[in-house]
Design a protein around this motif. Structure first.
Motif, PDB file in Angstrom:
ATOM      1  N   VAL A   9       0.841  -1.205   0.000  1.00  0.00           N
ATOM      2  CA  VAL A   9       0.000   0.000   0.000  1.00  0.00           C
ATOM      3  C   VAL A   9       0.871   1.249   0.000  1.00  0.00           C
ATOM      4  CG1 VAL A   9      -1.698   1.332   1.311  1.00  0.00           C
ATOM      5  CG2 VAL A   9      -1.946  -1.151   1.114  1.00  0.00           C
ATOM      6  N   ARG A  10       1.915   1.263   0.820  1.00  0.00           N
ATOM      7  CA  ARG A  10       2.817   2.420   0.859  1.00  0.00           C
ATOM      8  C   ARG A  10       3.479   2.650  -0.503  1.00  0.00           C
ATOM      9  NH1 ARG A  10       6.236   2.507   6.570  1.00  0.00           N
ATOM     10  NH2 ARG A  10       4.431   2.992   7.910  1.00  0.00           N
ATOM     11  N   ASN A  11       3.851   1.576  -1.155  1.00  0.00           N
ATOM     12  CA  ASN A  11       4.553   1.708  -2.431  1.00  0.00           C
ATOM     13  C   ASN A  11       3.669   2.311  -3.518  1.00  0.00           C
ATOM     14  OD1 ASN A  11       6.918   0.724  -1.345  1.00  0.00           O
ATOM     15  ND2 ASN A  11       6.533  -1.396  -1.969  1.00  0.00           N
ATOM     16  N   GLY A  12       2.355   2.329  -3.290  1.00  0.00           N
ATOM     17  CA  GLY A  12       1.439   2.926  -4.246  1.00  0.00           C
ATOM     18  C   GLY A  12       1.266   4.428  -4.056  1.00  0.00           C
ATOM     19  N   LEU A  13       1.886   4.996  -3.024  1.00  0.00           N
ATOM     20  CA  LEU A  13       1.758   6.425  -2.755  1.00  0.00           C
ATOM     21  C   LEU A  13       2.651   7.240  -3.691  1.00  0.00           C
ATOM     22  CD1 LEU A  13       1.876   6.316   1.149  1.00  0.00           C
ATOM     23  CD2 LEU A  13      -0.155   6.697  -0.262  1.00  0.00           C
ATOM     24  N   THR A  14       2.174   8.419  -4.072  1.00  0.00           N
ATOM     25  CA  THR A  14       2.981   9.315  -4.896  1.00  0.00           C
ATOM     26  C   THR A  14       3.865  10.179  -4.006  1.00  0.00           C
ATOM     27  OG1 THR A  14       1.391  11.133  -4.846  1.00  0.00           O
ATOM     28  CG2 THR A  14       1.070   9.434  -6.550  1.00  0.00           C
ATOM     29  N   ALA A  15       4.840  10.830  -4.631  1.00  0.00           N
ATOM     30  CA  ALA A  15       5.714  11.741  -3.881  1.00  0.00           C
ATOM     31  C   ALA A  15       4.896  12.869  -3.259  1.00  0.00           C
ATOM     32  CB  ALA A  15       6.793  12.306  -4.807  1.00  0.00           C
ATOM     33  N   ASP A  16       3.869  13.334  -3.969  1.00  0.00           N
ATOM     34  CA  ASP A  16       2.999  14.392  -3.419  1.00  0.00           C
ATOM     35  C   ASP A  16       2.237  13.892  -2.195  1.00  0.00           C
ATOM     36  OD1 ASP A  16       3.728  16.404  -5.107  1.00  0.00           O
ATOM     37  OD2 ASP A  16       2.060  16.128  -6.505  1.00  0.00           O
ATOM     38  N   ASP A  17       1.728  12.637  -2.268  1.00  0.00           N
ATOM     39  CA  ASP A  17       1.028  12.037  -1.123  1.00  0.00           C
ATOM     40  C   ASP A  17       1.925  12.041   0.110  1.00  0.00           C
ATOM     41  OD1 ASP A  17      -1.200  11.391  -2.700  1.00  0.00           O
ATOM     42  OD2 ASP A  17      -0.451   9.365  -3.123  1.00  0.00           O
ATOM     43  N   VAL A  18       3.161  11.594  -0.082  1.00  0.00           N
ATOM     44  CA  VAL A  18       4.111  11.465   1.026  1.00  0.00           C
ATOM     45  C   VAL A  18       4.453  12.836   1.602  1.00  0.00           C
ATOM     46  CG1 VAL A  18       6.437  10.695   1.680  1.00  0.00           C
ATOM     47  CG2 VAL A  18       5.043   9.298   0.136  1.00  0.00           C
ATOM     48  N   GLY A  48      11.978   6.557   1.382  1.00  0.00           N
ATOM     49  CA  GLY A  48      10.976   6.079   0.439  1.00  0.00           C
ATOM     50  C   GLY A  48       9.596   6.641   0.746  1.00  0.00           C
ATOM     51  N   THR A  49       8.617   5.734   0.841  1.00  0.00           N
ATOM     52  CA  THR A  49       7.235   6.151   1.088  1.00  0.00           C
ATOM     53  C   THR A  49       6.833   6.010   2.558  1.00  0.00           C
ATOM     54  OG1 THR A  49       6.501   3.932   0.435  1.00  0.00           O
ATOM     55  CG2 THR A  49       6.462   5.652  -1.271  1.00  0.00           C
TER      56      THR A  49
END
Length: 200
Positions: A9-18, A48-49
């Motif tokens: 689930v974390r790996n699906g986050l975008t840089a903007d999300d993070v 990373g995320t």
């Protein structure tokens, strides 16, 4: 299996999300009584995320708080150094694992964490009892054991995304509950973790 699910689930986050979550987490964490009165905080640099920590680290440092960051040792234990700003971090590759950002300055020894008023713990999830699911390396199990042996009782706080506060995670005999979890939508405290009520 559970760790893989949370990481997926974390790996699906975008840089903007993070980035957006990191800014919100910093605001919420800075309002915690456990951090408001802290002189020394042991933390970590997110990679990373992971829920982002740099805005919080910089804000704590701006308040005059002494921020300790971990240095991973070959046996998976943690040494500590003082955070002196993002420029003071070194990117260190540990074997085949992901690179970590560690303080480049003086090493204070594994026992330095016992001076912390609050410890920010990395994690993948926390359940309704305050039990934390880590990455499985055991580094922070050693930190928690060291705190216990030293009779130190810092506030234990985890930064997570909202979906990572769950009903139940596996518990080992050595596991200890955290005092609070901070997510972008708020703060949740746990029984047995009433640090703020004891005057911190």
């Amino acid at each position: 299996m559970l760790r893989r699910e949370f990481l997926s689930v974390r790996n699906g986050l975008t840089a903007d999300d993070v980035r957006t979550a990191a800014d919100t987490l910093a605001v919420r964490a800075l309002a915690l009584p456990e951090l408001a009165g802290a002189r020394t905080v042991a933390a970590y640099v997110s990679v990373g995320t992971e829920p982002g920590t740099l805005p919080l680290l910089d804000a704590l440092r701006g308040r005059g708080v002494r921020v300790l960051l971990p240095v991973l040792l070959p046996d998976n234990d943690l040494d500590w150094g003082v955070y002196a700003g993002e420029g003071s971090l070194a990117r260190v590759q540990h074997g085949g694992r992901m690179a970590l950002f560690e303080p480049a300055g003086e090493r204070l020894g594994p026992g330095a964490v016992t001076a912390a008023d609050a410890v920010l713990l990395p994690g993948l999830a926390v359940d309704t009892r305050g039990m934390r699911l880590g990455r499985g390396g055991g580094s922070y199990d050693r930190v928690l054991a060291r705190l216990e042996e030293a009779g130190a009782h810092p506030a234990l706080v985890v930064l997570l995304y909202d979906c990572e506060v769950v009903e139940h995670v596996p518990k080992e005999p050595h596991d200890r509950p955290v005092h609070a979890v901070v997510t972008p939508s708020g703060v949740r405290r746990f029984p047995g973790g009433a640090r703020a009520a004891r005057g911190m």
